[in-house]
Design an enzyme around this catalytic site. Structure first.
Site, PDB file in Angstrom:
ATOM      1  N   ASP A 199      -1.819 -85.402  24.985  1.00  9.89           N
ATOM      2  CA  ASP A 199      -3.079 -85.995  24.538  1.00  9.89           C
ATOM      3  C   ASP A 199      -4.001 -86.265  25.723  1.00  9.89           C
ATOM      4  O   ASP A 199      -3.607 -86.119  26.881  1.00  9.89           O
ATOM      5  CB  ASP A 199      -2.807 -87.286  23.744  1.00  9.89           C
TER       6      ASP A 199
ATOM      7  N   HIS B 159       3.130 -95.332  17.183  1.00  8.75           N
ATOM      8  CA  HIS B 159       2.525 -94.010  17.388  1.00  8.75           C
ATOM      9  C   HIS B 159       3.427 -93.129  18.244  1.00  8.75           C
ATOM     10  O   HIS B 159       4.279 -93.607  18.989  1.00  8.75           O
ATOM     11  CB  HIS B 159       1.097 -94.094  17.952  1.00  8.75           C
TER      12      HIS B 159
ATOM     13  N   ASP C 136       2.864 -99.759  18.255  1.00  8.01           N
ATOM     14  CA  ASP C 136       2.423 -99.688  16.860  1.00  8.01           C
ATOM     15  C   ASP C 136       3.068 -98.522  16.104  1.00  8.01           C
ATOM     16  O   ASP C 136       2.673 -98.207  14.981  1.00  8.01           O
ATOM     17  CB  ASP C 136       0.893 -99.599  16.761  1.00  8.01           C
TER      18      ASP C 136
ATOM     19  N   GLU D  93      -1.867 -92.331  15.507  1.00 15.27           N
ATOM     20  CA  GLU D  93      -1.826 -93.743  15.122  1.00 15.27           C
ATOM     21  C   GLU D  93      -1.396 -93.873  13.652  1.00 15.27           C
ATOM     22  O   GLU D  93      -1.385 -92.875  12.911  1.00 15.27           O
ATOM     23  CB  GLU D  93      -3.208 -94.367  15.334  1.00 15.27           C
TER      24      GLU D  93
HETATM   25  P1  PGA Z   1       4.294 -96.205  27.403  1.00 16.29           P
HETATM   26  O1  PGA Z   1       3.449 -95.576  26.231  1.00 16.29           O
HETATM   27  O2  PGA Z   1       5.279 -95.166  27.813  1.00 16.29           O
HETATM   28  O3  PGA Z   1       3.288 -96.474  28.515  1.00 16.29           O
HETATM   29  O4  PGA Z   1       4.926 -97.430  26.867  1.00 16.29           O
HETATM   30  C1  PGA Z   1       4.124 -94.915  25.200  1.00 16.29           C
HETATM   31  C2  PGA Z   1       3.134 -94.387  24.201  1.00 16.29           C
HETATM   32  O5  PGA Z   1       2.050 -94.991  24.029  1.00 16.29           O
HETATM   33  O6  PGA Z   1       3.426 -93.370  23.577  1.00 16.29           O
END
Ligand code: PGA
Length: 260
Positions: A67, A138, A136, A143
């Site tokens: 992304d 995702h 959350d 999302e």
């Molecule tokens: P993080 O993010 O590895 O910084 O916890 C994970 C994500 O948002 O997929």
């Protein structure tokens, strides 16, 4: 879906690196799926170490990131294209044009989404996809509410994700609201999905992802649909799982001839 709980992030990094090393050695033109965020950092550190100390080569590999933020200036240090270079690919022997990501500054963002999805197809698809989980639920930037068969497209980040990512910016308001992300359908087409989560903050999302219903409200739950998924957790991230004892039995009884 295989759920493996290990003592900590370093052990997870080594096991995930073993999977990637095997793909790199077995395939003439491997395609890696790379994630940004803090979770894969120990894995990336281990890959860099193996490259330097053991000569593990990435020269024949290609990579796609999951992304990208929309609208950050070309030279912004938090563009994921820059983050993945700093954190991983600058330290390996990948060819300069071997790493691709969605272009969050494209004049026509909708066309860019289609182009990126097709670029992955044209490369033959992703052999091994690394992904984290958002608090959350995702995966990539899909999302809650994301179509379970979605392709690469524009998404709007939740307030929670923007707050989670504010640590990389001056404040949460500076975190872009929009992103281009591979879809859940895109991720499902990867041949092996390595889903990684560490730390207590991820425990509720991990429980919903692994043991909750398959649901757009927890996009990472598509891991349950993936034909070859490995979920790598530390003990804190696994703390709310109901079947932890069974996952431990499976891991302890894993036949030595069975690769991950
Ligand atoms: P993080 O993010 O590895 O910084 O916890 C994970 C994500 O948002 O997929």
């Amino acid at each position: 879906m295989e759920v493996i709980v290990l003592p900590g992030a370093a052990e997870i990094g080594r096991l995930a690196a073993d999977v990637i090393e095997r793909v790199l050695k077995a395939q003439p033109a491997p395609v890696l799926g790379l994630a940004t965020g803090s979770t894969p950092e120990p894995l990336y550190g281990e890959l860099i170490r193996r490259h330097r100390a053991e000569g593990l080569s990435f020269a024949h590999a290609r990579a796609f990131t999951l992304d990208e933020y929309v609208g950050l200036p070309e030279d912004h240090p938090q563009r994921y294209a820059a983050v993945i270079r700093r954190g991983l690919t600058d330290h390996l022997d990948l060819k300069p044009d071997a790493v691709q990501g969605p272009n969050g500054s494209a004049a026509d963002l909708l066309a860019e989404c289609l182009r990126y999805e097709q670029a992955i197809v044209d490369a033959g698809g992703v052999d091994v996809q690394i992904a984290g989980i958002g608090s959350d639920g995702h995966i990539a930037f899909n999302e809650p509410g994301s179509s379970l068969t979605s392709a690469t497209r524009l998404k709007t980040l939740t307030k929670r994700t923007r707050a989670d990512n504010a640590r990389f910016f001056a404040n949460a308001d500076e975190v872009p609201q929009h992103v281009i992300t591979q879809g859940l359908g895109t991720i499902l087409r990867s041949r092996h999905l390595l889903l990684i989560a560490t730390g207590a903050a991820k425990a509720p999302a991990v429980a919903r992802t692994v043991e909750g219903p398959l649901a757009a409200s927890c996009p990472a739950s598509v891991v349950q649909l993936h034909p070859h998924a490995t979920v790598l957790l530390d003990e804190a991230a696994a703390a709310q799982l109901e079947h932890g004892d069974y996952y431990a039995e499976v891991w302890a009884a894993r036949p030595s001839w069975q690769p991950l």
